[in-house]
Design a protein around this motif. Structure first.
Motif, short mmCIF file in Angstrom:
data_model
loop_
_atom_site.label_atom_id
_atom_site.label_comp_id
_atom_site.label_asym_id
_atom_site.label_seq_id
_atom_site.Cartn_x
_atom_site.Cartn_y
_atom_site.Cartn_z
N UNK A 735 0.82 -1.21 0.00
CA UNK A 735 0.00 0.00 0.00
C UNK A 735 0.85 1.26 0.00
N UNK A 736 2.10 1.14 0.46
CA UNK A 736 3.02 2.28 0.49
C UNK A 736 4.44 1.74 0.38
N UNK A 737 5.37 2.61 -0.05
CA UNK A 737 6.77 2.23 -0.21
C UNK A 737 7.64 3.31 0.42
N UNK A 738 8.65 2.88 1.21
CA UNK A 738 9.64 3.80 1.76
C UNK A 738 10.84 3.79 0.83
N UNK A 739 11.19 4.95 0.29
CA UNK A 739 12.23 5.01 -0.74
C UNK A 739 13.62 5.28 -0.21
N UNK A 740 13.76 5.53 1.08
CA UNK A 740 15.11 5.75 1.61
C UNK A 740 15.39 4.74 2.72
N UNK A 741 16.65 4.60 3.11
CA UNK A 741 17.01 3.55 4.08
C UNK A 741 16.74 3.91 5.53
N UNK A 742 16.11 5.04 5.79
CA UNK A 742 15.91 5.51 7.17
C UNK A 742 14.51 5.15 7.65
N UNK A 743 14.41 4.35 8.70
CA UNK A 743 13.10 3.98 9.24
C UNK A 743 12.40 5.14 9.93
N UNK A 744 13.14 6.23 10.19
CA UNK A 744 12.48 7.41 10.73
C UNK A 744 11.42 7.95 9.76
N UNK A 745 11.57 7.62 8.47
CA UNK A 745 10.57 8.03 7.48
C UNK A 745 9.21 7.44 7.82
N UNK A 746 9.20 6.21 8.35
CA UNK A 746 7.93 5.59 8.74
C UNK A 746 7.30 6.33 9.90
N UNK A 747 8.12 6.75 10.86
CA UNK A 747 7.60 7.52 12.00
C UNK A 747 7.05 8.85 11.51
N UNK A 748 7.81 9.49 10.62
CA UNK A 748 7.35 10.78 10.05
C UNK A 748 6.01 10.61 9.34
N UNK A 749 5.88 9.53 8.58
CA UNK A 749 4.62 9.27 7.86
C UNK A 749 3.47 9.06 8.83
N UNK A 750 3.74 8.33 9.92
CA UNK A 750 2.69 8.08 10.90
C UNK A 750 2.28 9.38 11.61
N UNK A 751 3.28 10.22 11.92
CA UNK A 751 2.97 11.51 12.54
C UNK A 751 2.21 12.41 11.57
#
Length: 815
Positions: A735-751
Motif C-alpha cells: 500500500x506504500x513504499x519507503x524510498x530511503x534507508x531511514x526507518x524514521x521516514x515511517x515515524x514521520x509518515x505516521x505523525x
C-alpha cells in the motif's frame, strides 16, 4: 409532440449536435426511431447499445465530439505504437504477458464520458485493467499485446468519439499551466469587479445619494455592466458544475453557489430596470472572488502534487552520451529514444540520471534527494545500482542501462502516486455524502426562511433569503478533506514515503500495532559472510561459488551476500518462499536455505549436530547426500531503527517481529531495538495467520517488509509498507513504499497521518460550527448578503490555509 421531443428530433441521438437538414440517418432505440447526424455516430450508438451501455445516454452532459472515420494515414501512425522498440519505451512490462501504459484522452466532457470509456474498453478482449481519471483526463491501461495490439485499442477509443495517445509529461505540464492561467484570469476579473462594485456601493451604504435619484440609477447601471463579466466568465465554472450535478441528480456545493449568484444578479438587474430598495452586485462579485480564491489555493496543492510527479521526468535530457567502444573509450551523442537496455552510457558530474542502471566504471556520489528525501549524497561504486531521477555529483561514471522509461524506478513511483490520488479514503467519501445532504438542507432552509419572512416583512424577505443561501454554502465542508489529503500526500512523496492506496493515511493514523520483518527491514539487508563451517572436501572458495550460483537471480537480501562469489548461474533454479533455493550444478542437485529446508531427512543426525546456533544468521548448503557447509552471515541495524521503535512505543503502539529466520540472531536484533514480541522461523502462511490473529483481537495492523515471503502477511494486514530494497512484487503489492534507508521516514509518515486527520477533523468541525452559528443569524436578518459572502468565503479560506500546514516534508521524528 412535446417541445422537448421536437427539440431532440432535431439533434443527433448520440452526440446531441444539430442534425443537418439534408441528412436522413436513423437508428432504432427501444423500438423508437431516432435521428443521428452521421454514419460515425450511428456506428458508435450501435456499439454502445449492443454492448449494453445504454446507461451512458442517461448521464451524458452536453454535446460530444463527432467520431471521425480513421484514414489510412492515421492507421499507419497508430501502427507505429505496435512496434516492439516503441512499445518498450512507452510501456512497462508487468509479467510475461501483460504490459502497462498511461494514455492521455481528449474529448472527455463529463463523468458520463469516463463511464462510457471504462465500460467500453474493459469489454475488449485482452484488457486486464482500464480506469480513467476525470480530473487529469489520463487513463491507466493494463493489457496483453499478444491478444490485442495497442493500435487496435486506440482505434476502438477513437470509434466512440475520443482520441487517445501515450501520456507525455511535457504535455501534462502544459495543460496544468493553461489551467492555472485560466483560473488566474477568472480570479483577476472577479477581483477587479469586486473592487469597482464596492467603490460604487459605498455612497449608497452611507446614504450619500439619497437626494439624487439619477446618480443612484447611474451607479446601478455601471455596477450591472461591471458585474456582467464576473457572472458570465468568472462564475462560469460554478454554473457548469451545477448544471452537470443536477443532470445526474447529485447535489454538491456548486448548486447553492450557482443559485445564489444567479438570483442575486438577476434580481439586481430587475431592480435596476424597474426600481427597488437595493441591489447586490457587490455581493455577487465578492462572493465569486472569494470562492475562486479558495479554489485557487486548493488547486495550487493539486497542481503542486502533479508537478512533483512530472518534474523529474521533465529534467530528463534529450540527448545522452553512449559508449560505442569501451576499450577505445569511443563516445557518441544519441537521442534518448535510441537508447536500449544493456547500452553503456557516460554520465559526467552534475548530469541527471535518466535511467535505472548499474555502475560498471568509476566511482562517484549520487544525490537521491528528489526520490528519497535524503539530502546527503550517497556513494556509488562499481556494481552498485543508480536510479532514474537521481543526479551524479562527483566524478564521471559509466553506467549499464537496466531499465528505460516505463520500466524505470521513477515511473513506478509516479504510477503509485497516481493510484493513491485516484483512490478515495472512506472519510473523504463520508464528507462528500455529508456535504450532499447539507446542500439539500441549505436549499430547503433558504426556501423556508424566505416563505416565513415573506409573511413577516416582504421588503426584506429576498435579502434575508439570499444571505441564508450564501452564508450556509458548504464550501468549507467540501474542501476540508480533499485539500488536506492532497497536501499531505505531496509532502510525504517529497520525504520519500510513497502512497499507492487512498486508505494509507487513514489506516496509518489509527494503527495500534506495527509488525516488522527482520532481514532488510529492521536491518540493512546488506549481509556479508563472516565465517564458513566446512563439512565437505570443497574449498571455501568453491562452496561460496556454489552458493552464489544458486542465488544468481534471487532478489532476497541474503542472496546479495553470495552473488558476488558466483561465476555462472545454476540450472533449474527453484525458489521456495520463506525456506531457500535449490538448483543443479554439473548434474548435482544442491539446496541452500534454512535448516529445515536444507537438512532434509536423508542427512545423518550427526550432520545436524555440527550446526550449532549462534549470534549470526545461519545459511545451510547441502547436496542430496550430506551437509556441505554452514555460512555465518552478519547484518547491522537499519538507520533510524532504534529511534523509530522508541517513538512508536512512546505513542503506545505495539511492536512485533515476524521473520522466517530461525537463528538466535533474531533475538539479538530484537533486543537491540527493544522488541520483545518476536516470532521466528515462520513460513509465509504462518506470518499471515499471526497477522490475522492480531486483527481478530482488535488491532489495526501495519506490516513492514521487503521480501516475497512477506507478501501474504502484508496482503492480509490492514496496511502494508515495503522498504526501498524490497522485491518488485512486494513493492507492487504494498500500500506504500519507503524510498530511503531511514526507518524514521515511517515515524514521520505516521505523525503526518495523525496530523492530517487531526486537521481534517478541525476543518470539518470548523465548517459545521460556522454554519450552525451563521444560519440563525442570517435567518434572523442580522447578516447582510455582502457580509454573508465575506463570512462564507473566510470560512473556506481558513479550511484551505489550515490544510496547507501539512506541506512541510522535512523529517521531524522528535515531534
Amino acid at each position: 409532440m412535446s417541445a422537448k421531443r421536437m427539440n431532440d428530433a432535431l439533434r443527433c441521438f448520440h452526440c446531441h449536435n444539430p442534425v443537418p437538414p439534408d441528412i436522413d440517418i436513423k437508428i432504432e432505440v427501444n423500438g423508437e426511431t431516432r435521428p443521428v447526424c452521421c454514419h460515425g455516430c450511428q456506428a458508435v450508438a450501435r456499439l454502445v447499445l449492443d454492448g449494453g451501455l445504454e446507461q451512458f445516454y442517461q448521464f451524458r452532459d452536453g454535446e460530444l465530439e463527432q467520431p471521425d472515420d480513421i484514414s489510412g494515414e492515421e492507421e499507419e501512425k497508430l501502427a507505429v505504437f505496435d512496434r516492439p522498440e516503441v512499445l518498450q519505451r512507452l510501456s512497462s512490462r508487468i509479467d510475461q504477458d501483460k504490459q502497462r501504459i498511461q494514455l492521455s484522452i481528449e474529448g472527455i466532457t463529463c463523468a458520463a464520458c469516463v463511464w462510457l470509456l471504462e465500460q467500453y474498453v474493459r469489454k475488449l478482449s485482452g484488457i486486464d485493467e482500464f480506469w480513467v481519471n476525470l480530473t487529469t483526463h489520463r487513463a491507466e491501461l493494463v493489457w496483453n499485446p499478444e491478444q490485442v495490439p495497442l493500435s487496435r485499442i486506440l482505434k476502438a477509443i477513437k470509434s466512440i468519439g475520443f482520441t487517445a495517445y501515450p501520456f507525455s509529461a511535457s504535455q501534462e505540464e502544459k495543460q496544468l499551466q493553461d489551467q492555472q492561467k485560466k483560473m488566474l484570469i477568472r480570479l483577476g476579473i472577479a477581483g477587479i469587479g469586486m473592487m469597482q462594485n464596492m467603490m460604487l456601493a459605498v455612497p449608497s451604504y452611507f446614504g450619500l445619494l439619497d437626494d439624487t435619484r439619477e446618480m443612484i440609477d447611474l451607479f446601478r447601471y455601471i455596477s450591472l455592466l461591471v458585474a456582467l463579466p464576473v457572472v458570465l466568465y468568472s462564475a462560469q465554472p460554478f454554473f457548469t458544475a451545477a448544471y452537470r450535478d443536477l443532470r445526474v441528480r447529485h447535489l454538491t456545493m456548486d448548486v447553492p453557489v450557482a443559485i445564489a449568484i444567479a438570483i442575486a444578479y438577476l434580481s439586481s438587474v430587475w431592480i435596476t430596470l424597474f426600481g427597488g430598495p437595493e441591489v447586490y452586485y457587490d455581493s455577487v462579485c465578492m462572493f465569486t472572488f472569494f470562492l475562486l480564491l479558495g479554489r485557487y489555493l486548493e488547486s495550487l496543492a493539486r497542481i503542486n502534487a502533479a508537478r512533483t510527479n512530472t518534474a523529474l521526468q521533465n529534467k530528463a535530457p534529450v540527448f545522452i552520451h553512449r559508449v560505442v567502444n569501451e576499450q577505445e573509450n569511443t563516445i557518441e551523442m544519441v537521442p534518448m529514444e535510441d537508447l536500449q537496455v544493456n547500452d553503456l552510457i557516460q554520465l559526467k558530474p552534475g548530469d541527471f540520471i535518466p535511467v535505472d542502471g548499474t555502475i560498471v566504471k568509476g566511482s562517484t556520489k549520487v544525490n537521491n534527494a528528489a526520490l528519497t528525501g535524503e539530502f546527503l549524497p550517497q556513494p556509488g561504486q562499481v556494481g552498485e545500482k543508480v536510479l532514474s531521477g537521481s543526479v551524479n555529483i562527483e566524478n564521471t561514471i559509466t553506467v549499464r542501462v537496466d531499465a528505460l522509461d516505463q520500466d524505470s524506478h521513477l515511473s513506478t513511483i509516479n504510477r503509485l502516486v497516481d493510484r493513491a490520488l485516484q483512490d478515495r479514503p472512506r472519510l473523504s467519501t463520508l464528507a462528500d455524502r455529508i456535504a450532499s445532504y447539507f446542500v439539500a438542507g441549505v436549499l430547503i432552509t433558504a426556501c423556508t426562511v424566505g416563505l416565513i419572512w415573506w409573511q413577516i416583512d416582504p421588503d426584506h424577505a429576498f435579502a434575508i433569503t439570499l444571505a441564508v443561501l450564501v452564508v450556509t454554502c458548504p464550501c468549507a465542508l467540501s474542501l476540508a478533506t480533499p485539500t488536506a489529503l492532497t497536501v499531505a500526500t505531496t509532502a510525504l512523496r517529497q520525504s520519500g514515503f510513497i502512497l499507492s492506496r487512498g486508505h494509507v493515511l487513514e489506516t496509518l493514523a489509527k494503527a495500534t500495532r506495527v509488525v516488522f520483518d527482520k532481514t532488510g527491514t529492521l536491518t540493512q539487508g546488506e549481509l556479508s559472510v563472516v565465517r564458513v563451517d566446512n563439512h565437505s572436501d570443497f574449498s571455501e572458495e568453491q562452496l561460496l561459488a556454489l552458493a552464489g550460483a544458486l542465488e544468481w537471480d534471487s532478489p532476497h537480501p541474503i542472496a546479495r551476500a553470495f552473488r558476488r562469489y558466483a561465476k555462472a548461474p545454476a540450472d533449474n533454479i527453484a525458489h521456495i518462499s520463506g525456506q531457500g533455493v535449490s538448483g543443479e550444478i554439473s548434474g548435482q542437485q544442491y539446496r541452500l536455505g534454512n535448516a529445515q529446508f536444507s537438512l532434509h531427512s536423508s542427512l545423518h543426525q550427526e550432520d545436524q549436530a555440527d550446526t550449532p546456533a549462534d549470534q549470526y544468521q545461519l545459511v545451510y548448503l547441502s547436496d542430496q547426500q550430506s551437509l556441505l557447509a554452514v555460512f555465518h552471515l552478519s547484518d547491522s541495524l537499519r538507520n533510524g531503527a532504534l529511534t523509530a521503535t522508541d517513538r512508536f512505543r512512546e505513542q503506545g503502539i505495539k511492536l512485533s517481529i515476524l521473520t522466517g529466520d530461525s537463528s538466535s540472531h533474531v533475538e539479538t536484533i530484537a533486543s537491540s531495538v527493544g522488541i520483545t514480541d518476536v516470532f521466528k522461523g515462520l513460513t509465509p502462511e504462518q506470518k499471515l495467520e499471526k497477522a490475522r490473529e492480531w486483527q481478530q483481537a482488535g488491532d489495526t495492523v501495519v506490516m513492514v517488509g521487503d521480501g516475497i515471503n512477506d507478501v501474504p502477511a502484508m496482503a492480509g494486514s490492514h496496511l502494508s509498507i515495503a522498504m526501498q530494497n524490497a522485491s518488485d512484487l512486494t513493492q507492487i503489492k504494498a500500500d506504500a513504499v519507503i524510498l530511503n534507508p531511514d526507518l524514521n521516514t515511517l515515524v514521520f509518515a505516521q505523525q503526518k497521518a495523525r496530523k492530517t486527520f487531526r486537521i481534517i477533523r478541525q476543518n470539518i468541525g470548523w465548517a459545521l460550527i460556522y454554519n450552525l452559528v451563521a444560519l440563525p443569524l442570517a435567518a434572523s436578518g442580522f447578516i447582510a448578503p455582502w457580509a454573508a459572502a465575506i463570512g462564507m468565503s473566510a470560512s473556506s479560506l481558513i479550511v484551505v490555509l489550515n490544510a496547507l500546514r501539512l506541506s512541510d516534508s522535512r523529517l521531524k521524528t522528535s515531534q
